[in-house]
Design a protein around this motif. Sequence first.
Motif, PDB file in Angstrom:
ATOM      1  N   ARG A  13      -4.123   5.713  -7.970  1.00  0.00           N
ATOM      2  CA  ARG A  13      -4.711   4.101  -7.841  1.00  0.00           C
ATOM      3  C   ARG A  13      -4.515   3.717  -6.324  1.00  0.00           C
ATOM      4  O   ARG A  13      -4.630   2.721  -6.099  1.00  0.00           O
ATOM      5  CB  ARG A  13      -4.086   3.275  -8.816  1.00  0.00           C
ATOM      6  N   HIS A  43      -7.052  -1.590 -12.291  1.00  0.00           N
ATOM      7  CA  HIS A  43      -6.851  -0.838 -11.089  1.00  0.00           C
ATOM      8  C   HIS A  43      -6.421   0.509 -11.888  1.00  0.00           C
ATOM      9  O   HIS A  43      -6.235   1.570 -11.154  1.00  0.00           O
ATOM     10  CB  HIS A  43      -5.430  -1.114 -10.450  1.00  0.00           C
ATOM     11  N   TYR A  44      -6.005   0.524 -13.154  1.00  0.00           N
ATOM     12  CA  TYR A  44      -5.827   1.743 -13.774  1.00  0.00           C
ATOM     13  C   TYR A  44      -7.050   2.480 -14.196  1.00  0.00           C
ATOM     14  O   TYR A  44      -7.361   3.637 -14.711  1.00  0.00           O
ATOM     15  CB  TYR A  44      -5.145   1.686 -15.170  1.00  0.00           C
ATOM     16  N   HIS A  50     -10.775   4.511 -11.090  1.00  0.00           N
ATOM     17  CA  HIS A  50     -10.821   5.769 -10.434  1.00  0.00           C
ATOM     18  C   HIS A  50     -12.164   6.348 -10.784  1.00  0.00           C
ATOM     19  O   HIS A  50     -12.913   6.336 -11.679  1.00  0.00           O
ATOM     20  CB  HIS A  50      -9.614   6.794 -11.060  1.00  0.00           C
TER      21      HIS A  50
END
Length: 71
Positions: free
Chosen positions: A40, A10-11, A14
């Motif tokens: 996020r 999830h980091y 993007h």
Amino acid sequence: MSDPVSHPSHYTQHPSGVECIAIAKHMNFCLGNAIKYIWRAGLKSDNAIQDLEKARQYLDFEIERLKGISR
């Protein structure tokens, strides 16, 4: 490559391909956390609203800190 400690998925999901820490590490704690939650939003979970509310809370903390400085 996802690493649950150094590079959680999830980091690194993007659309820009930029990892949030590359930006947030140059900010103070509250602004860095606000950016992190905005960055996020909806990626860690399906609850983007909760992420944005957390970001808003950190912005409120920073606004209050700045108001205290200007008094």
